[in-house]
Design an enzyme around this catalytic site. Structure first.
Site, PDB file in Angstrom:
ATOM      1  N   TYR B 136       0.868  -1.299   0.075  1.00 57.58           N
ATOM      2  CA  TYR B 136       0.018   0.128   0.038  1.00 57.58           C
ATOM      3  C   TYR B 136       0.937   1.417   0.012  1.00 57.58           C
ATOM      4  O   TYR B 136       1.218   1.436   0.968  1.00 57.58           O
ATOM      5  CB  TYR B 136      -0.977  -0.127   1.236  1.00 57.58           C
ATOM      6  CG  TYR B 136      -2.046   1.021   1.298  1.00 57.58           C
ATOM      7  CD1 TYR B 136      -3.293   0.760   0.795  1.00 57.58           C
ATOM      8  CD2 TYR B 136      -1.887   2.224   1.832  1.00 57.58           C
ATOM      9  CE1 TYR B 136      -4.346   1.619   0.962  1.00 57.58           C
ATOM     10  CE2 TYR B 136      -2.753   2.938   2.213  1.00 57.58           C
ATOM     11  CZ  TYR B 136      -4.071   2.910   1.555  1.00 57.58           C
ATOM     12  OH  TYR B 136      -5.029   3.818   1.713  1.00 57.58           O
ATOM     13  N   GLN B 138       1.170   4.803  -0.065  1.00 65.09           N
ATOM     14  CA  GLN B 138       0.783   5.853   0.177  1.00 65.09           C
ATOM     15  C   GLN B 138       1.686   7.044   0.500  1.00 65.09           C
ATOM     16  O   GLN B 138       1.961   8.150  -0.273  1.00 65.09           O
ATOM     17  CB  GLN B 138      -0.233   5.780   1.173  1.00 65.09           C
ATOM     18  CG  GLN B 138      -1.220   7.396   1.327  1.00 65.09           C
ATOM     19  CD  GLN B 138      -2.437   7.136   2.056  1.00 65.09           C
ATOM     20  OE1 GLN B 138      -3.187   6.469   1.959  1.00 65.09           O
ATOM     21  NE2 GLN B 138      -2.140   7.758   3.268  1.00 65.09           N
ATOM     22  N   SER B 145       0.890  12.920   6.913  1.00 63.74           N
ATOM     23  CA  SER B 145      -0.464  13.281   7.620  1.00 63.74           C
ATOM     24  C   SER B 145      -1.129  13.794   6.363  1.00 63.74           C
ATOM     25  O   SER B 145      -2.492  13.590   6.531  1.00 63.74           O
ATOM     26  CB  SER B 145      -0.153  14.158   8.719  1.00 63.74           C
ATOM     27  OG  SER B 145       0.308  13.562   9.948  1.00 63.74           O
ATOM     28  N   ARG B 311       9.426 -11.133  41.725  1.00 64.90           N
ATOM     29  CA  ARG B 311      10.773 -10.281  42.196  1.00 64.90           C
ATOM     30  C   ARG B 311      10.676  -9.881  43.978  1.00 64.90           C
ATOM     31  O   ARG B 311       9.329  -9.273  44.176  1.00 64.90           O
ATOM     32  CB  ARG B 311      10.923  -9.062  41.461  1.00 64.90           C
ATOM     33  CG  ARG B 311      11.925  -8.208  41.934  1.00 64.90           C
ATOM     34  CD  ARG B 311      13.180  -8.519  41.435  1.00 64.90           C
ATOM     35  NE  ARG B 311      14.337  -7.439  41.721  1.00 64.90           N
ATOM     36  CZ  ARG B 311      15.595  -7.909  41.274  1.00 64.90           C
ATOM     37  NH1 ARG B 311      16.186  -8.966  40.966  1.00 64.90           N
ATOM     38  NH2 ARG B 311      16.639  -6.989  41.631  1.00 64.90           N
ATOM     39  N   GLN B 331       4.264   0.431  43.279  1.00 65.70           N
ATOM     40  CA  GLN B 331       4.110  -0.557  42.365  1.00 65.70           C
ATOM     41  C   GLN B 331       2.832  -0.565  41.875  1.00 65.70           C
ATOM     42  O   GLN B 331       2.492  -0.443  40.486  1.00 65.70           O
ATOM     43  CB  GLN B 331       4.620  -1.699  42.591  1.00 65.70           C
ATOM     44  CG  GLN B 331       5.111  -2.898  41.445  1.00 65.70           C
ATOM     45  CD  GLN B 331       6.416  -2.516  40.638  1.00 65.70           C
ATOM     46  OE1 GLN B 331       7.083  -1.598  41.102  1.00 65.70           O
ATOM     47  NE2 GLN B 331       6.728  -3.531  39.914  1.00 65.70           N
ATOM     48  N   THR B 423       1.879   6.770  15.299  1.00 60.19           N
ATOM     49  CA  THR B 423       2.074   7.886  14.052  1.00 60.19           C
ATOM     50  C   THR B 423       1.230   7.306  13.026  1.00 60.19           C
ATOM     51  O   THR B 423       0.703   8.249  12.051  1.00 60.19           O
ATOM     52  CB  THR B 423       3.780   7.763  13.692  1.00 60.19           C
ATOM     53  OG1 THR B 423       4.267   7.999  14.759  1.00 60.19           O
ATOM     54  CG2 THR B 423       3.985   8.742  12.743  1.00 60.19           C
ATOM     55  N   GLU B 425      -1.561   5.520  10.497  1.00 67.82           N
ATOM     56  CA  GLU B 425      -3.045   5.629  10.159  1.00 67.82           C
ATOM     57  C   GLU B 425      -3.513   6.959  10.960  1.00 67.82           C
ATOM     58  O   GLU B 425      -4.562   7.070  11.871  1.00 67.82           O
ATOM     59  CB  GLU B 425      -3.842   4.544  11.035  1.00 67.82           C
ATOM     60  CG  GLU B 425      -3.855   3.188   9.893  1.00 67.82           C
ATOM     61  CD  GLU B 425      -4.544   3.454   8.796  1.00 67.82           C
ATOM     62  OE1 GLU B 425      -5.535   4.298   8.674  1.00 67.82           O
ATOM     63  OE2 GLU B 425      -4.308   3.127   7.914  1.00 67.82           O
ATOM     64  N   ASP B 427      -1.461  10.566  12.769  1.00 69.89           N
ATOM     65  CA  ASP B 427      -0.728  10.904  13.723  1.00 69.89           C
ATOM     66  C   ASP B 427      -1.557  11.296  14.752  1.00 69.89           C
ATOM     67  O   ASP B 427      -2.512  12.005  14.780  1.00 69.89           O
ATOM     68  CB  ASP B 427       0.179  12.210  13.520  1.00 69.89           C
ATOM     69  CG  ASP B 427       1.147  12.871  14.747  1.00 69.89           C
ATOM     70  OD1 ASP B 427       2.104  12.364  14.780  1.00 69.89           O
ATOM     71  OD2 ASP B 427       0.358  13.557  15.362  1.00 69.89           O
TER      72      ASP B 427
END
Lengths: 665, 665
Positions: B136, B138, B145, B311, B331, B423, B425, B427
Site C-alpha cells: 500500500y 501512500q 499526515s 521479584r 508499584q 504515528t 493511520e 498521527d
C-alpha cells in the site's frame, strides 16, 4: 556549518540574541567550550569513530568494533598527550558505551575512595596505564536496589590469610556490571564480609578475574555476557556481564580497607576514616548523571527542533509552501518546554557541582551536618532529571513523526542508550521515596526547633506558606520570578505537610509510609521541581553577558516553570495555592512565551554546539538538508546489497509460483 | 502451565474469581477463546516459529528468517485448510511484522473497497492465492499526515490509453510502505490524477513493481529498503520501502475506479458509489487498532505483573523472605491502572466493532447522518488508546527494573514494535485536533437545535452539566458508576465549552483554532476518556457470568476512572466539577481498590490466556521461574560463543601489554 547550502539560514537570521555568547553559557566557560570544540572535531574527523553503521551490525561485529574504537581512543589520548579533561571529553564524544566507562568511572574511583594508601599505590598505576582493566561488580541477579541484600560471600580463612569469594545461590550471580562479560581482567566485587562465622555486611574486594597471559577466566570463575539489551546499537556495545565464583581465594590485602579492616587474626576493625565519605562519592556520581541528562535532553531537542523547522505539512495557501511544523502550537507546546528543560537541567547540574565541592570541604572538616540534605537533594534531582529526559527523548522522537522511527534519525538509539539511567545508581521511584523520607523528617523536626537547611530551607517558613494565596491578576504577573517561586514553594510545602498529617494517623509509621507511598512520591516530585525552578531563577540573578542572552534564558525559565504548573495544575489547585482563573492566566502567558521563543528556537539549540557526528541524526543536521540525507542513508542498509533479497528463491518464488506444497521451508 | 514447578501457584490460589469465565469475557466468546487457544498452541509448538533469537540476528538473516516464517505460515494455512478467522489468528500469534500484514491488511482491502467489480474479479483471485504480493504505497518522503499533499503524479495519456506514473521530486519518493522494499510484486500507489493538464487530487492505482519471472524491478522503477528502525527485531523484519517512478506506464484500467472513473477520452466521471464509503474502511481499520492496543497493553502488564510477584526486594524481617515488589503501593499505583486500561481498551474495542457494523448498515441505506460522529469517535479512540499503550508498555518495562532492559524480558521488542502505531493511520495529535474540531462544531450547532448524537450526546445536556457539582461525601461514593460518569461528562463538556468560548473571541476562527490548539487537544482527550469510561460502565450493565468476574471488572472500571481523575485532577478542579476534598476521597478510594485487586492480580493477567511463546518473556513466564531462565537465556548470545572475545588479540591485548604505539588499529 559543514559545507553546502544552509537550509536553516532563514531561521538563524531570525534569532534575537548572541548565539556565541549563549554557547559559552551552555558550556560553562569559554575554556570548556574551546576544549570541547577541539575534542568534538577530533572525533568527528576521524573515520575510526564513525557510528552510522552501528544499527546494522550483528552483536559480534558491533562489539568488536567497540573494542577497536575504545582502544584506538586510548591510543590517541596517549599519542596526543591529552590531559584528564580532554581525555574524558574525547571519550564522551566517541559516544559509545564501552568497558572504559566502567574502568575510569567506577573501578578507579572505587579504589581511590575505598582503598588504603597502600592499596592505591599498588593498584592505581596499573589501572591508570590500563595494564589491568577493571569493572564494578555490585548488582546481582536477585538484588539491585537493596545493596544490603547481596548474597555473594567473602569468608576470611585465617589459616591461609585469604578471603574465599563464593556465589552460594543462583541469584547471587553478579549480573549487569558493564565491561565484565568479555573485557575486564579485574573487578571490585561487593560481597558479604564473613569472619569467624559472623556476617559483617557488604564490603568491596579487588578480584582478578582473567589471566593476563591468555585472558581466560581464572579457576573457579565463570564469566559471560548477559545478552542483548534494548535498542540496535545502544548498550549492546557493552559487555554487561554475569559472574559466578566457586570458592575463589584472594589475599587478605585485596579487601578494600579504607573504612574497615580485617586483621591477620580475622578481627574486624573500623578505621578513623568516616563512613560518610561514601556519600561524597554518591553526590559526585549523581551530579554527573544530572549533567548527562542535560546533554541527552539537549541532543534530542536539537534534532526535533531543527527537523520541525524543515518539515512542512498542511496549510499551503494558493500553491505556496506548507506550514513549518514548528509553527503549530501543539508542536510548540510539546517541544519548547523540552528546550527549557535542557537549559534548566544544565544549570541545576552546574549548581550540583558547587554542592559537591561544598560537601567535600565540610567532610574534610568533619562537618556532616549538610549531608542528609545534600544526599536527598542529589537523589531527587537524579530521579527527576533522568525520568524527564527519558520521556523527553521519546517525545522528541514522536515530534519527528514517522521519520523519527528510523535509526538514521538518531533518536531510537539515543532513547535506548539513555533509559537505563532511570534504573541504575538508584531506581527513580526508590530515590523519590528517599527524598520523601527526608522531607517527612524535616517536617517532624520543625517542632523541636531544628531549622531546615539548603534546598529544604523553605519548609522553615511552613506556617507562612500554608497561608499563601497567589496574588496573580494578569498573565504577565506570572513572569515575575518571586511570584513563580513562592507558588512552587507553597505547593511543595503543602503537599509534604498534607502527607505528613495523613502519616500521623497511623500508629505504625512504617505502615503509614508504605500505605501512602504514592502520595509521598508526589510530594518528593513537587519538592524536586521546586529545586530546579529555584536554581534556574538563581542563575538568572547573576550577570550573564551577551546580547539578548539573559532575556532568552528568562523566557525559558518562565516556560519551564509555567509548563510544570500547567502539567501539575491539580497540585496547585488542590492545595489552594492558586485559583482556576490564575491557572488559566499561566496558560495564556505560556502561549505568548512560545511565540516569543519561536524565532529563537533554532539558535537556542545551535548554542549546544553539537557536531553532526555527535548528533548522529539525518533529521538534526546543522544544514537542514534532511530529505537528501534520509534518502542517501537508506541505501547503506545491508538489505540493499542486492535488489532481489536473499530468500527469494527459497521462500518468495515458491509462493508466487504456487509450489509451496512441495517446498521445503 | 507448561510443566515443572509453578512458582506462582500461591498467587493463583489467592484469587477470588473464576479465571476460566474471565478468559471468555476477555476473548469475547467461548468460540473465539477456543480457536485462539488452538492457533496459539499450533504456533507455539512449531520450532519454525521460534522468535527468541530475533534480537541477535543481523538485518539480512533477520529478514530472511521472516520470509521463511511468513511463507511457512501460509503453507500451514493451506495444508490445514484454515478458515479466514483461524488464518488471521495464526498470523497474529506468529507475532512478527511481515509483508503479509500489508498484503492482507491493506492491499486486498484497498482493491475490495476502491476497485470496481471488474477490477475485483481480475485482481482479488491473484492476491488471494498469493500469485502476486501487494503493498500500500501512500506515504511519501515529504508527506504523511497530509495525504492531499502527495506529489507522485498519474497523468493520463489519451494517445496510448495509459497513465504515466512519475516521481517529480525527491520528496515525492514513496517512503515507508511495508512489504515494498524487497517483496511486493504489486502496489496500490496513491498519486495525483492528472487529465488534460488538470489536477484532480489523489487516487489509487494498481501498479506492478517487479517482474514475476525474476523479481527484478520493472523498467523505470527504483525500489529499496529504507533502513534500520527502532528496536532489535521489531519492525526490522519488515521491508519498509522507498519507491521512485521514472515515467512508468500502466493501462487505464489499473486506476481504482469504484468512486471516480477516467473514460477512454480522459474525462473524469463520478460514479454513484458514495465517497463516504472510505470512512467505513477507516472506522474498520481504527477499530482493529484499538483492539490491538488492548492486546499490546495486556501483554506488557502480564509480564510486569507476574515478574512483580516473583521479584522480592527489601523488607526482610528476621531473615525471612523480602517483600514481593507487587506489594509496594508505588508499584500498585503504576501497575494496576494499566491492568485496568487493558480491560477498558478491550471493551471499548468490542463496542467499536458494533459501531462499525452500525455505520456500514447505515451507509448501505445511504444514511450518512452518524458518520461525522463515528469518524471523530474512532479517530479519538485510536489516538487515546495507542498513546496510552505505548507509554504503558514502557512503564511496564520500568516496573521490571533493570532486567526489563534485557531483550529476553520481551518488553523492549514489544515497545519498539508498538510505538509506530502512534504515528501511522493518523498521527495522534492530528487526530486529537480532528476530534476537537468535531466537538467545537457540535457545540456551535447547539443553538440551531441540532441534537448531538452517539458519544457526543452528553453535550446536549451542556447547560445542566455546567451547573453540576459532585455530591461525593465519602470515599465509597466514588464507586457509584453514575457519580463517576457525570463527573467525566461535566469535565469534558466544560473543557470543550471553555475552549469554544475562547475561540469565539477570535475574528478569524482558523487563527483561533491554531492559537488554541493545545487547549483543543486537551478537550479532545477529556472527551475520549469519557467514551472509554462510559463504555466500560455500559459493559458492566450487562449480564456477566462466572463467580466473582463482574466484581473484579467493577473494581477495574473504578480504578481506570479514578486513576484518570487523579492524573487529570487539574481538569476536574479548574472546571469546578469536584472539590479538592472530593479529589482526596477519590485518591483514598483508589488505594483501597488497589488492596482489593492485589490478591487477584495474577489471575487477572492469566485471563489473557497468553502462551509463553507469544509473551516471549523470561520475566513473564507462566510458571514464574524467572531467574533460572534469565541465566540460561544469557548464554545463547553470540558473544558467548567464545570465552575470549573476537578482538582480544588485535585490541585488548596490545593495550594490556602496553604495545599500543605500534599496534595497527
Amino acid at each position: 556549518m559543514e559545507g553546502g547550502v544552509d537550509h536553516l539560514a532563514p531561521e538563524r537570521n531570525k534569532s534575537e540574541f548572541d548565539v556565541d555568547a549563549m554557547k559559552i553559557v551552555w558550556a560553562g566557560s569559554s575554556h570548556v567550550l574551546q576544549v570541547s570544540e577541539r575534542m568534538a572535531r577530533l572525533v568527528a574527523s576521524d573515520p575510526v569513530f564513525r557510528k552510522d553503521n552501528r544499527p546494522m551490525l550483528g552483536r559480534k561485529e558491533l562489539f568488536k568494533n567497540t573494542l577497536r574504537k575504545a582502544t584506538y581512543a586510548w591510543k590517541r589520548i596517549i599519542e596526543l598527550r591529552l590531559n584528564e579533561e580532554e581525555a574524558s571529553m574525547l571519550r564522551s564524544f566517541v559516544d559509545e558505551p564501552a568497558f572504559t566507562d566502567l574502568h575510569w568511572g567506577m573501578f578507579v574511583p572505587a579504589i581511590k575512595g575505598q582503598g588504603t594508601e597502600d592499596q592505591q599505590q599498588k593498584w592505581l598505576p596499573l589501572a591508570q596505564k590500563m595494564q589491568i582493566i577493571g569493572c564494578y561488580a555490585q548488582t546481582e541477579l536477585g538484588h539491585g536496589s537493596n545493596v544490603q541484600g547481596l548474597e555473594t560471600t567473602a569468608t576470611f580463612d585465617p589459616k591461609t590469610d585469604e578471603f574465599v569469594i563464593h556465589s552460594p545461590t543462583l541469584t547471587s550471580s553478579k549480573w549487569w556490571p558493564g565491561g565484565l562479560g568479555k573485557v575486564s581482567t579485574h573487578a571490585v566485587v561487593y560481597a558479604r564480609l564473613i569472619t569467624d562465622g559472623q556476617d559483617h555486611g557488604v564490603n568491596g574486594f579487588i578480584v582478578q578475574l582473567r589471566s593476563l597471559d591468555d585472558h581466560l577466566p581464572l579457576p573457579g570463575i565463570t564469566i559471560g555476557d548477559i545478552g542483548m539489551k534494548f535498542g540496535n546499537g545502544a548498550y549492546n556495545t557493552m559487555d554487561n556481564g554475569v559472574l559466578r565464583f566457586d570458592n575463589v581465594r584472594i589475599p587478605r590485602d585485596q579487601m578494600l580497607m579504607r573504612v574497615s579492616q580485617v586483621t591477620r587474626e580475622g578481627k574486624l576493625v573500623q578505621s578513623k576514616v568516616p563512613r560518610q565519605l561514601v556519600y561524597g562519592t554518591m553526590v559526585y556520581v549523581r551530579q554527573t548523571i544530572v549533567a548527562d541528562a542535560s546533554v541527552a535532553m539537549s541532543r534530542a531537542v536539537c534534532i526535533a527542533t531543527r527537523y520541525s523547522a524543515v518539515r512542512r505539512q498542511f496549510g499551503s495557501h494558493n500553491g505556496g509552501p506548507e506550514t513549518q511544523v514548528i509553527d503549530y502550537k501543539t508542536q510548540q507546546a510539546r517541544l519548547f518546554p523540552l528546550i527549557a528543560s535542557a537549559y534548566a537541567f544544565r544549570f541545576v547540574g552546574e549548581w550540583l557541582k558547587w554542592l559537591y565541592m561544598d560537601v567535600m570541604q565540610r567532610l574534610q572538616a568533619s562537618d556532616f551536618s549538610t549531608l542528609p540534605e545534600a544526599h536527598a537533594c542529589t537523589a531527587g534531582l537524579k530521579s527527576l532529571t533522568t525520568s524527564a529526559t527519558a520521556d523527553g527523548i521519546e517525545e522528541c522522537r514522536k515530534l519527528c513523526g514517522g521519520h523519527g522511527y528510523l535509526c538514521s534519525s538518531g533518536l531510537p538509539e539515543l532513547f535506548a542508550v539513555y533509559v537505563p539511567t532511570c534504573t541504575y545508581e538508584g531506581d527513580n521511584v526508590v530515590l523519590q521515596l528517599q527524598v520523601a523520607r527526608h522531607l517527612m523528617k524535616t517536617i517532624s523536626q520543625l517542632g523541636s526547633g531544628k531549622k531546615p537547611i539548603g534546598t529544604t530551607a523553605y519548609i522553615g517558613r511552613l506556617e507562612q506558606l500554608m497561608q499563601y494565596r497567589s496574588d496573580v491578576q494578569k498573565a504577565e504577573d506570572w513572569l515575575k520570578p518571586d511570584v513563580v517561586l513562592v507558588a512552587f514553594e507553597a505547593r511543595a510545602a503543602r503537599k509534604s505537610a498534607a502527607v505528613a498529617q495523613n502519616l500521623s494517623k497511623f500508629s505504625n509509621p512504617e505502615e503509614g509510609f508504605q500505605e501512602l507511598s504514592a502520595d509521598l512520591a508526589e510530594a518528593a516530585v513537587a519538592h524536586c521541581q521546586l529545586i530546579v525552578v529555584s536554581k534556574f531563577i538563581e542563575k538568572l540573578q547573576k550577570d550573564i553577558p551577551g546580547k539578548g542572552v539573559k532575556q532568552q534564558l528568562e523566557r525559558l525559565c518562565s516556560i519551564y516553570a509555567l509548563f510544570l504548573l500547567h502539567k501539575h495544575l491539580g497540585d496547585f489547585l488542590s492545595t489552594g495555592c492558586i485559583t482556576p482563573k490564575q491557572g488559566n492566566l499561566a496558560n495564556e502567558q505560556l502561549r505568548s512565551l512560545y511565540s516569543q521563543v519561536r524565532p529563537n528556537a533554532i539558535a537556542l539549540v545551535d548554542a549546544f554546539n553539537y557536531t553532526d557526528h555527535y548528533l548522529g541524526s539525518v533529521l538534526g543536521r546543522y544544514d537542514g538538508n534532511v530529505y537528501q540525507m534520509l534518502y542517501d542513508e537508506a541505501w547503506k542498509d545491508p538489505l540493499n546489497d542486492s535488489v532481489v533479497p536473499d530468500g527469494y528463491q527459497e521462500h518468495i518464488r515458491p509462493m508466487l509460483k504456487q509450489q509451496l506444497r512441495n517446498a521445503r521451508l
